[in-house]
Design a protein around this motif. Structure first.
Motif, PDB file in Angstrom:
ATOM      1  N   LYS A  22       0.848  -1.206   0.000  1.00  0.00           N
ATOM      2  CA  LYS A  22       0.000   0.000   0.000  1.00  0.00           C
ATOM      3  C   LYS A  22       0.883   1.256   0.000  1.00  0.00           C
ATOM      4  N   ALA A  23       1.966   1.228   0.777  1.00  0.00           N
ATOM      5  CA  ALA A  23       2.877   2.378   0.821  1.00  0.00           C
ATOM      6  C   ALA A  23       3.442   2.647  -0.571  1.00  0.00           C
ATOM      7  N   VAL A  24       3.891   1.596  -1.232  1.00  0.00           N
ATOM      8  CA  VAL A  24       4.476   1.774  -2.568  1.00  0.00           C
ATOM      9  C   VAL A  24       3.423   2.290  -3.546  1.00  0.00           C
ATOM     10  N   GLU A  25       2.212   1.778  -3.418  1.00  0.00           N
ATOM     11  CA  GLU A  25       1.121   2.229  -4.308  1.00  0.00           C
ATOM     12  C   GLU A  25       0.909   3.741  -4.141  1.00  0.00           C
ATOM     13  N   LEU A  26       0.914   4.202  -2.895  1.00  0.00           N
ATOM     14  CA  LEU A  26       0.710   5.637  -2.637  1.00  0.00           C
ATOM     15  C   LEU A  26       1.902   6.475  -3.098  1.00  0.00           C
ATOM     16  N   PHE A  27       3.122   5.963  -2.873  1.00  0.00           N
ATOM     17  CA  PHE A  27       4.320   6.684  -3.355  1.00  0.00           C
ATOM     18  C   PHE A  27       4.275   6.820  -4.882  1.00  0.00           C
ATOM     19  N   ARG A  28       3.902   5.732  -5.555  1.00  0.00           N
ATOM     20  CA  ARG A  28       3.859   5.748  -7.030  1.00  0.00           C
ATOM     21  C   ARG A  28       2.789   6.716  -7.530  1.00  0.00           C
ATOM     22  N   ALA A  29       1.638   6.722  -6.858  1.00  0.00           N
ATOM     23  CA  ALA A  29       0.554   7.625  -7.274  1.00  0.00           C
ATOM     24  C   ALA A  29       1.005   9.079  -7.139  1.00  0.00           C
ATOM     25  N   LEU A  30       1.712   9.376  -6.050  1.00  0.00           N
ATOM     26  CA  LEU A  30       2.219  10.740  -5.841  1.00  0.00           C
ATOM     27  C   LEU A  30       3.223  11.105  -6.939  1.00  0.00           C
TER      28      LEU A  30
END
Lengths: 272, 537
Positions: free
Chosen positions: A115-123
């Motif tokens: 989930k953290a990586v998903e949010l970092f990538r979206a940003l």
């Protein structure tokens, strides 16, 4: 008339003072947060009157993630604020999105790296040039190197993290990821010729201090020696002796320079 | 007339009583006005020397700074200080400045939780060095070792949390008269084997004369000091073998991880050779030494019942002031590759470095007067301040430019050699140390042996080492988590005032340090996960 003008000036001055006060208070709060005095910052922010500005709401959520004792409930409340603020397109939105991802990376009791990586990538997709997005990419690199289940093979992990490098424009953040790639290379016992370029790249950017810099110089020197790059090894060992003048490793480095001289002589004998 | 005098006397007494009562109930503060700022300075160096040295520095500092009062708190170190420190820090009543050491068991998380880094202050010159040889030199570079230990032991790579006051080394304090009486010579041992031969002669002397004399004054503390010194010698090669990162140095977390991965064992020949050396030196101590503490060893030595006392130069002042005989501080010879017993496991001469400063003082994050506290630290570690400390304590100074008194000058005569690890393998973690102590009886005494001690350790260590690595990981996380808020704080300041370069620089420094620590945390976690079933990386 003069009296009215004076009164008007007073009212205007009071207005300016009142308008300036919250901004000053927020600056003072940031100083407290920076000094790791979250409890004092919380009190200061809590005393501000009127509806909270975006910066104030952000500051309050930042304080909440380090307000002792940290509770999961408080962290969830902070995440909700970060999520809401992240919907904008300014620096506060980027910082909020970054911190929302960090909640899943390190703050929650149960970490959720995916989930953290998903949010970092979206940003990084939304605001690619933002400092926070770029810092998020460095953290993504770390999770790829060690924490995510896929890719499974060390070489593939390193390749996946390497692929992030072109997207990081800030030199210092680029350096930090290069350094982590080098460290992961030795951790996974990768071929030295794939490890050294990362460490050398980190050194070229410079700006590292203290023990981290000493470790880097010693490491490049020693790994270069092991890989047979004698001139490079010599250059780094000599730089270590010059820059890190007081260290327990001085004698070891001097001895490695002696070993190196023997190896260089042998190499010269073989060449003709 | 007499009656009148009595009456006056009575009224005067009543008046005085009334005034005294008024003073007590309305003004409980002292008659002399208190200084507005009080700095509390706590440490455990209650030996002869340092309290006098620090008191003298405080006296001079208070003369220079009439606003500030500095109170020295002496707290016994061995068992009380750690609990006292944690209780006060947790309760928010900790002193402004506190001593701390990375080796203090169970206290590794303290700096990350409660202390504040002094990195930016240390990068500036110390104003109290004006007019000295250290003027204009950044504060951190005025220390003899450039603050090696606070850099190395920092929970936050790149940051410096502590400031050191003195410099210490380990020395073999010799009762010169006793040595002459037993061996016929006062020559210091040049090799480890020379020392071995002296210890044999002491045993022969005791057999011959029946005198109650030992080679080494014995106690749990002095045994640990000598054991760690000799144990380190064969570990140089083991550490070098495991140095995958090429750092030419192994941190404790790496040694712990390497054990979990099966890359070294207490029962492997080189480590066992180190245990054999520990057994050898402890055989020169009196039976039951493990139940005794450092003070007991000092009493044994001062009574003339031991030829040598191996301990830190921090006890030199006490020894000098209390001994009735001549004491010569000597170096414990390093074990070398030509040693007849264990030489084949030694890759080279172990080094003492170039001296390491110590007595590290830390700034409490909750100090109500951080600026004044830092100012006092600046004075204490300036050339004039540290000179006062040295002259009054008999301890070495920590900073360059201080004149070292003749009688302690040879404390700085260091053995040059290799140094390849943060700690010997008895001290790489709290749990490891507890198990080492628990099974130590299997190594020493007539019934002990290196084989059975190593076997017992290897049987029990995997769980302890896993616990210690988990503790290292937790301590790092304690540091990393609050840094997110601090980074946002510095960013907020920098965004608010783009001219504030310091705020932006601090933000980037913290980010770099945090990423570095997170990398180490993830490495530790991966090792713990993968070695749960003893798999590889």
């Amino acid at each position: 008339m003069r009296r009215w003008a004076a009164l008007l000036a007073c009212v205007l001055w009071a207005g300016v003072c009142l308008a300036a006060a919250p901004a000053d208070e927020i600056t003072a709060s940031w100083q407290l947060v920076a000094d790791h005095l979250g409890r004092d910052a919380y009190v200061k922010l809590d005393q501000l009157a009127g509806p909270p500005t975006r910066e104030q709401a952000f500051a309050q959520a930042v304080v909440a993630i380090d307000y002792q004792p940290v509770t999961q409930e408080r962290l969830h409340e902070a995440e909700a604020v970060f999520e809401q603020l992240a919907r904008g397109d300014d620096e506060i939105a980027a910082a909020s999105a970054y911190l929302q991802a960090r909640m899943y990376q390190i703050h929650y009791q149960q970490q959720d790296y995916a989930k953290a990586v998903e949010l970092f990538r979206a940003l990084a997709e939304r605001q690619p040039r933002s400092h926070w997005a770029q810092l998020g990419l460095v953290k993504t690199g770390l999770l790829l190197l060690y924490a995510l289940p896929e890719p499974a093979k060390p070489a593939d992990r390193i390749a996946a993290a390497e692929a992030l490098l072109p997207r990081i424009g800030e030199k210092k953040l680029w350096r930090d990821l290069q350094l982590q790639l080098g460290r992961a290379g030795t951790f996974y016992e990768q071929p030295l010729d794939t490890v050294l370029p990362h460490l050398l790249a980190a050194d070229r950017v410079g700006g590292l201090v203290g023990q981290v810099n000493a470790d880097l110089l010693a490491s490049i020197g020693e790994l270069s020696l092991r890989a047979g790059h004698y001139a490079q090894a010599r250059a780094y060992f000599e730089r270590y002796l010059k820059e890190d003048t007081y260290n327990m490793r001085q004698m070891t480095v001097r001895r490695r320079l002696e070993d190196l001289a023997v190896l260089e002589a042998k190499a010269r004998e073989v060449k003709p | 007339m007499r009656r009148r005098m009595k009456r006056i006397g009575f009224w005067l007494l009543l008046l005085a009583y009334g005034l005294a009562s008024y003073w007590v109930f309305t003004r409980s503060s002292p008659l002399l006005k208190e200084r507005p700022v009080t700095i509390w300075f706590a440490h455990w160096q209650i030996e002869r020397g340092p309290p006098d040295g620090i008191a003298a520095v405080i006296k001079r500092y208070e003369e220079l700074n009439p606003r500030v009062k500095v109170v020295q708190l002496l707290v016994p170190g061995a068992t009380i200080y750690p609990q006292w420190m944690r209780a006060n820090l947790a309760g928010g009543t900790g002193p402004d400045l506190m001593e701390w050491g990375a080796w203090v068991e169970g206290q590794k998380d303290i700096p990350a939780r409660y202390f504040t880094p002094l990195t930016s202050e240390l990068a500036q010159p110390n104003p109290y060095n004006r007019g000295t040889s250290q003027e204009k030199i950044p504060w951190q570079d005025t220390f003899h070792d450039k603050l090696l230990a606070p850099r190395r032991d920092s929970p936050d790579p790149g940051q410096i949390y502590g400031v050191n006051i003195t410099e210490t080394s380990l020395r073999l304090f010799c009762n010169v008269e006793l040595l002459r009486k037993i061996t016929g010579s006062v020559a210091a041992p040049k090799t480890y084997d020379d020392l071995r031969q002296i210890l044999v002669k002491v045993r022969e002397y005791v057999r011959r004369t029946g005198q109650p004399v030992m080679g080494l004054a014995g106690s749990r503390d002095t045994a640990r000091a000598v054991a760690e010194t000799v144990f380190s010698c064969p570990l140089l090669g083991v550490n070098q073998r495991m140095d995958d990162g090429g750092n030419l140095y192994l941190y404790n977390r790496q040694v712990l991880a390497d054990y979990l991965e099966g890359r070294w064992r207490y029962s492997e020949p080189a480590v066992k050779a180190g245990l054999q050396l520990v057994r050898e030196v402890t055989q020169a101590m009196k039976p039951g030494f493990i139940q005794l503490r450092r003070d007991d060893a000092m009493i044994e030595f001062l009574r003339g019942q031991a030829v040598f006392l191996f301990y830190g130069t921090w006890d030199a002042t006490t020894l000098r002031r209390l001994a009735s005989f001549k004491i010569a501080p000597m170096k414990l010879p390093s074990v070398t590759p030509d040693d007849p017993e264990v030489g084949r496991y030694i890759i080279g001469l172990g080094g003492e470095g170039q001296g390491e400063t110590s007595l590290a003082m830390y700034l409490n994050k909750s100090s109500p007067h951080p600026q004044e506290a830092i100012d006092f630290l600046r004075f204490l570690t300036s050339v004039p301040g540290n000179q006062i400390f040295t002259d009054n304590s008999g301890w070495l100074p920590a900073v360059d430019g201080v004149v070292v008194p003749e009688e302690i000058r040879n404390f700085r005569n260091y053995q040059e050699g290799y140094s390849f690890g943060q700690a010997p393998y008895d001290a790489i973690g709290s749990e490891v140390t507890i198990l080492w102590d628990k099974y130590f009886y299997k190594l020493v005494g007539d019934q002990g042996s290196a084989d059975q001690f190593a076997a017992a350790l290897d049987q029990a260590m995997p769980d302890a080492i896993r616990t210690d690595l988990q503790a290292e990981l937790r301590t790092s996380l304690v540091l990393v988590k609050p840094q997110d808020a601090m980074i946002a704080g510095w960013a907020g300041l920098a965004d608010g005032d783009p001219a504030d370069r310091r705020a932006r620089a601090r933000q980037h420094e913290l980010e770099a340090g945090q990423t570095m620590t997170e990398g180490l945390v993830l490495q530790m976690r991966r090792t713990l996960d993968l070695t749960a079933g003893n798999a590889g990386r």
